[in-house]
Design an enzyme around this catalytic site. Structure first.
Site, PDB file in Angstrom:
ATOM      1  N   MET A   1      92.704  79.868  10.163  1.00 11.26           N
ATOM      2  CA  MET A   1      92.109  79.127  11.645  1.00 11.26           C
ATOM      3  C   MET A   1      91.911  77.802  11.844  1.00 11.26           C
ATOM      4  O   MET A   1      90.102  77.529  11.228  1.00 11.26           O
ATOM      5  CB  MET A   1      92.098  79.265  12.731  1.00 11.26           C
ATOM      6  CG  MET A   1      91.278  78.773  14.180  1.00 11.26           C
ATOM      7  SD  MET A   1      90.440  79.071  15.554  1.00 11.26           S
ATOM      8  CE  MET A   1      88.864  78.950  14.571  1.00 11.26           C
ATOM      9  N   PRO A   2      92.368  76.526  10.518  1.00 16.14           N
ATOM     10  CA  PRO A   2      91.427  75.345   9.871  1.00 16.14           C
ATOM     11  C   PRO A   2      91.223  74.466  11.517  1.00 16.14           C
ATOM     12  O   PRO A   2      92.134  74.807  12.783  1.00 16.14           O
ATOM     13  CB  PRO A   2      92.789  74.527   9.527  1.00 16.14           C
ATOM     14  CG  PRO A   2      93.271  75.199   9.242  1.00 16.14           C
ATOM     15  CD  PRO A   2      93.341  76.321   9.983  1.00 16.14           C
ATOM     16  N   LEU A   3      90.335  73.771  11.630  1.00 20.20           N
ATOM     17  CA  LEU A   3      89.474  73.071  12.625  1.00 20.20           C
ATOM     18  C   LEU A   3      89.773  71.804  11.619  1.00 20.20           C
ATOM     19  O   LEU A   3      88.636  71.268  10.517  1.00 20.20           O
ATOM     20  CB  LEU A   3      88.341  72.856  13.232  1.00 20.20           C
ATOM     21  CG  LEU A   3      87.616  72.336  13.593  1.00 20.20           C
ATOM     22  CD1 LEU A   3      88.294  71.998  15.315  1.00 20.20           C
ATOM     23  CD2 LEU A   3      85.661  72.608  13.948  1.00 20.20           C
ATOM     24  N   THR A  72      88.003  72.433   8.361  1.00 16.31           N
ATOM     25  CA  THR A  72      87.184  72.843   8.250  1.00 16.31           C
ATOM     26  C   THR A  72      87.513  74.320   7.414  1.00 16.31           C
ATOM     27  O   THR A  72      88.828  74.299   8.795  1.00 16.31           O
ATOM     28  CB  THR A  72      86.030  73.219   9.178  1.00 16.31           C
ATOM     29  OG1 THR A  72      84.838  71.732   9.528  1.00 16.31           O
ATOM     30  CG2 THR A  72      84.689  74.269   8.680  1.00 16.31           C
TER      31      THR A  72
END
Length: 127
Positions: A1-3, A72
């Site tokens: 789950m990239p931010l 992130t």
């Protein structure tokens, strides 16, 4: 789950901003094998006085269309995957909405998988 955080100068139309998110998401899907619906992005538009960057850092000529992208992610990708992601993002954004390659700046922040919070009010850690 990239931010993903995207910063750019204020004034671009909604379609331009949507093209940025779509181009980045397509790259994440292709190169990091991120699920299609796994999308968490924030766009921040800045006026000129609040968007400070070196227009000539490393002899790269940047314009007012400079886009700063901070990703992130967990630290589970190889160097080759990271390079492929950077290239794919730049290629996608050059194609549409037409961002000059010199105006794309990508900062990758990696966190340990056990330090990643998935929310719902309580920090839940993936092991």
């Amino acid at each position: 789950m990239p931010l993903t955080r995207i910063a750019l100068r204020a004034g671009k139309p909604a379609a331009y901003r949507q093209a940025l998110t779509e181009g980045i998401q397509r790259a994440l899907i292709a190169e990091f094998n991120v699920p299609e619906d796994d999308i968490f992005m924030v766009i921040s538009e800045q006026d000129e006085s609040n968007f400070v960057y070196n227009r000539n850092y490393l002899d790269i000529q940047r314009s007012d269309d400079f886009v700063l992208i901070q990703l992130t992610v967990t630290n589970s990708r190889t160097q080759e995957q990271k390079k492929a992601l950077y290239k794919r993002i730049v290629d996608n954004l050059a194609e549409y909405p037409g961002v000059r390659r010199e105006d794309v700046f990508i900062n990758l922040v990696e966190v340990l998988k056990e330090n990643w919070s998935f929310g719902n009010g309580i920090a839940q850690y993936a092991l």
